[in-house]
Design a protein around this motif. Structure first.
Motif, PDB file in Angstrom:
ATOM      1  N   ASN A   1       0.694  -0.861  -0.033  1.00 29.90           N
ATOM      2  CA  ASN A   1       0.462   0.037   0.198  1.00 29.90           C
ATOM      3  C   ASN A   1       0.998   1.810  -0.084  1.00 29.90           C
ATOM      4  O   ASN A   1       0.272   2.365   0.676  1.00 29.90           O
ATOM      5  N   HIS A   2       2.236   1.384   0.319  1.00 32.13           N
ATOM      6  CA  HIS A   2       3.423   1.715   0.395  1.00 32.13           C
ATOM      7  C   HIS A   2       3.519   2.924  -1.076  1.00 32.13           C
ATOM      8  O   HIS A   2       4.546   3.247  -1.669  1.00 32.13           O
ATOM      9  N   ALA A   3       3.445   1.337  -2.013  1.00 30.27           N
ATOM     10  CA  ALA A   3       4.183   1.230  -3.763  1.00 30.27           C
ATOM     11  C   ALA A   3       4.302   3.369  -3.923  1.00 30.27           C
ATOM     12  O   ALA A   3       5.688   3.349  -4.532  1.00 30.27           O
ATOM     13  N   GLY A   4       2.987   4.069  -4.002  1.00 28.67           N
ATOM     14  CA  GLY A   4       3.470   5.276  -4.454  1.00 28.67           C
ATOM     15  C   GLY A   4       3.205   6.346  -3.674  1.00 28.67           C
ATOM     16  O   GLY A   4       4.963   7.214  -3.934  1.00 28.67           O
ATOM     17  N   LEU A   5       3.733   6.333  -2.937  1.00 27.22           N
ATOM     18  CA  LEU A   5       4.898   6.841  -1.716  1.00 27.22           C
ATOM     19  C   LEU A   5       6.402   6.649  -1.923  1.00 27.22           C
ATOM     20  O   LEU A   5       7.458   7.306  -2.155  1.00 27.22           O
ATOM     21  N   ILE A   6       6.873   5.373  -2.322  1.00 28.56           N
ATOM     22  CA  ILE A   6       7.830   5.060  -2.299  1.00 28.56           C
ATOM     23  C   ILE A   6       8.879   5.420  -4.033  1.00 28.56           C
ATOM     24  O   ILE A   6       9.558   6.010  -3.742  1.00 28.56           O
ATOM     25  N   VAL A   7       7.735   5.565  -4.594  1.00 27.45           N
ATOM     26  CA  VAL A   7       7.360   5.774  -5.889  1.00 27.45           C
ATOM     27  C   VAL A   7       8.059   7.304  -5.931  1.00 27.45           C
ATOM     28  O   VAL A   7       8.800   8.133  -6.810  1.00 27.45           O
ATOM     29  N   ASP A   8       7.167   8.643  -5.521  1.00 28.62           N
ATOM     30  CA  ASP A   8       7.666   9.774  -5.248  1.00 28.62           C
ATOM     31  C   ASP A   8       9.203  10.039  -4.405  1.00 28.62           C
ATOM     32  O   ASP A   8       9.671  10.721  -4.964  1.00 28.62           O
ATOM     33  N   PHE A   9       9.202   9.420  -3.591  1.00 28.23           N
ATOM     34  CA  PHE A   9      10.331   9.530  -2.442  1.00 28.23           C
ATOM     35  C   PHE A   9      11.295   8.803  -4.308  1.00 28.23           C
ATOM     36  O   PHE A   9      12.478   9.604  -4.094  1.00 28.23           O
ATOM     37  N   MET A  10      11.331   8.182  -4.661  1.00 28.20           N
ATOM     38  CA  MET A  10      11.981   7.465  -5.670  1.00 28.20           C
ATOM     39  C   MET A  10      12.465   8.520  -7.240  1.00 28.20           C
ATOM     40  O   MET A  10      13.492   9.006  -7.609  1.00 28.20           O
TER      41      MET A  10
ATOM     42  N   LYS B   1      20.506  14.249  -9.996  1.00 29.68           N
ATOM     43  CA  LYS B   1      20.524  13.716 -11.275  1.00 29.68           C
ATOM     44  C   LYS B   1      20.458  13.361 -12.364  1.00 29.68           C
ATOM     45  O   LYS B   1      21.235  13.028 -13.376  1.00 29.68           O
ATOM     46  N   MET B   2      19.317  12.160 -12.159  1.00 32.01           N
ATOM     47  CA  MET B   2      19.574  11.195 -12.871  1.00 32.01           C
ATOM     48  C   MET B   2      17.911  10.704 -13.136  1.00 32.01           C
ATOM     49  O   MET B   2      17.283  10.128 -13.137  1.00 32.01           O
ATOM     50  N   SER B   3      16.670  11.948 -13.439  1.00 29.46           N
ATOM     51  CA  SER B   3      16.082  12.302 -12.461  1.00 29.46           C
ATOM     52  C   SER B   3      14.727  11.812 -14.057  1.00 29.46           C
ATOM     53  O   SER B   3      14.265  10.090 -13.539  1.00 29.46           O
ATOM     54  N   SER B   4      15.889  10.724 -15.323  1.00 33.99           N
ATOM     55  CA  SER B   4      15.665   9.990 -16.373  1.00 33.99           C
ATOM     56  C   SER B   4      15.280   8.630 -16.164  1.00 33.99           C
ATOM     57  O   SER B   4      14.879   8.127 -17.140  1.00 33.99           O
ATOM     58  N   ALA B   5      16.245   8.700 -15.116  1.00 35.59           N
ATOM     59  CA  ALA B   5      16.551   6.662 -14.650  1.00 35.59           C
ATOM     60  C   ALA B   5      15.493   6.731 -14.017  1.00 35.59           C
ATOM     61  O   ALA B   5      15.488   5.085 -14.004  1.00 35.59           O
TER      62      ALA B   5
ATOM     63  N   VAL C   1       9.151  10.901   5.650  1.00 38.88           N
ATOM     64  CA  VAL C   1      10.015  12.766   5.229  1.00 38.88           C
ATOM     65  C   VAL C   1      11.750  11.518   4.716  1.00 38.88           C
ATOM     66  O   VAL C   1      12.612  11.826   4.569  1.00 38.88           O
ATOM     67  N   ALA C   2      11.370  10.381   4.973  1.00 42.18           N
ATOM     68  CA  ALA C   2      12.569   9.249   4.537  1.00 42.18           C
ATOM     69  C   ALA C   2      12.313   7.611   3.998  1.00 42.18           C
ATOM     70  O   ALA C   2      11.034   7.356   4.106  1.00 42.18           O
ATOM     71  N   PHE C   3      13.032   6.954   3.424  1.00 46.77           N
ATOM     72  CA  PHE C   3      12.862   6.292   3.205  1.00 46.77           C
ATOM     73  C   PHE C   3      14.590   5.527   2.927  1.00 46.77           C
ATOM     74  O   PHE C   3      15.066   5.637   2.031  1.00 46.77           O
ATOM     75  N   ALA C   4      14.501   4.120   2.930  1.00 47.58           N
ATOM     76  CA  ALA C   4      15.207   3.235   2.108  1.00 47.58           C
ATOM     77  C   ALA C   4      14.978   2.528   1.511  1.00 47.58           C
ATOM     78  O   ALA C   4      14.210   1.540   2.115  1.00 47.58           O
TER      79      ALA C   4
ATOM     80  N   LEU D   1      22.329  -7.278   2.685  1.00 46.76           N
ATOM     81  CA  LEU D   1      21.363  -6.413   3.056  1.00 46.76           C
ATOM     82  C   LEU D   1      21.878  -5.989   1.782  1.00 46.76           C
ATOM     83  O   LEU D   1      22.979  -5.473   1.822  1.00 46.76           O
ATOM     84  N   TYR D   2      21.371  -5.379   0.661  1.00 44.07           N
ATOM     85  CA  TYR D   2      21.837  -4.259  -0.430  1.00 44.07           C
ATOM     86  C   TYR D   2      20.727  -3.146  -0.655  1.00 44.07           C
ATOM     87  O   TYR D   2      19.170  -3.829  -0.818  1.00 44.07           O
ATOM     88  N   ILE D   3      21.421  -1.829   0.175  1.00 42.90           N
ATOM     89  CA  ILE D   3      19.929  -0.515   0.056  1.00 42.90           C
ATOM     90  C   ILE D   3      20.237  -0.093  -1.376  1.00 42.90           C
ATOM     91  O   ILE D   3      21.619   0.215  -1.974  1.00 42.90           O
ATOM     92  N   ASP D   4      19.168  -0.494  -2.147  1.00 41.01           N
ATOM     93  CA  ASP D   4      19.003   0.340  -3.328  1.00 41.01           C
ATOM     94  C   ASP D   4      19.202   1.641  -3.234  1.00 41.01           C
ATOM     95  O   ASP D   4      19.508   2.459  -4.587  1.00 41.01           O
ATOM     96  N   ALA D   5      18.045   2.047  -2.163  1.00 39.90           N
ATOM     97  CA  ALA D   5      17.874   3.382  -3.052  1.00 39.90           C
ATOM     98  C   ALA D   5      17.948   3.772  -0.889  1.00 39.90           C
ATOM     99  O   ALA D   5      16.721   3.112  -0.568  1.00 39.90           O
TER     100      ALA D   5
END
Length: 155
Positions: A10-19, A27-31, A60-63, A78-82
C-alpha cells in the motif's frame, strides 16, 4: 518524533514519489522509470522491501533494499538500492535511525553484511557513511547491462 516502519504494498505510491525525489537529487531523473504498479509488485512478491520514516505522521525518508548473496563469503547480505531523506530533515539523525533499523534487521535475519552504492560527488553521504563505520570498496566499478544491450545479448 520519528517513527519507522517496513513498507507494505500500500506504500508503493509513496516509495515511487521518494524515488523521483532521489532521481532529481542525484541528477538522474530520466533514469527513474518505476511505476506504482511495478513497485507494488516488487513489495508484494518480496523482491524488494523498504523502510519508511515519518516525522509527526509526515513521510520524510525511505530506504529501499533487497536480499542478495555473496559467493565470496557464502552468506546472504542486505543491499540498499535507494536511500533518501527530505532536505529539511537531514542532519537530524533520521538517516542514522534508518541505518540502525536496517543493521538490526540484517542481524535478525542472519545476514553477514550490508552494502550500498554512493555517488562519488555526494561528499555529505560519504561522510555520513564513513561516520557510521562503513568502508568504501573502491577496487571495482559496477557494470550494468540493460535495455537494448541486454536484449541483444540474450538473442
Amino acid at each position: 518524533m520519528t517513527a519507522l516502519c517496513l513498507a507494505t504494498p500500500n506504500h508503493a505510491g509513496l516509495i515511487v514519489d521518494f524515488m523521483h525525489k532521489l532521481g532529481e537529487f542525484q541528477k538522474m531523473s530520466s533514469a527513474i522509470t518505476v511505476t506504482t504498479e511495478k513497485m507494488e509488485k516488487l513489495l508484494q512478491n518480496k523482491d524488494g522491501e523498504a523502510v519508511l520514516a515519518f516525522a509527526d505522521g509526515t513521510p520524510v525518508a525511505f530506504a529501499y533494499f533487497c536480499k542478495h548473496s555473496s559467493a565470496f563469503i557464502g552468506h546472504t547480505c542486505l543491499y540498499i538500492d535507494a536511500f533518501y531523506v527530505e532536505e529539511e530533515f537531514r542532519k537530524q539523525g533520521i538517516g542514522r535511525q534508518i541505518m540502525q533499523f536496517l543493521a538490526k534487521l540484517c542481524k535478525e535475519r542472519g545476514y553477514a553484511r550490508m552494502e550500498w552504492g554512493c555517488l562519488d560527488w555526494n561528499t555529505d553521504a560519504w561522510d555520513f557513511y564513513t561516520n557510521l563505520g562503513s568502508v568504501p570498496f573502491e577496487i571495482l566499478t559496477i557494470h550494468r547491462l540493460s535495455g537494448e544491450s541486454l536484449e541483444k545479448l540474450s538473442q
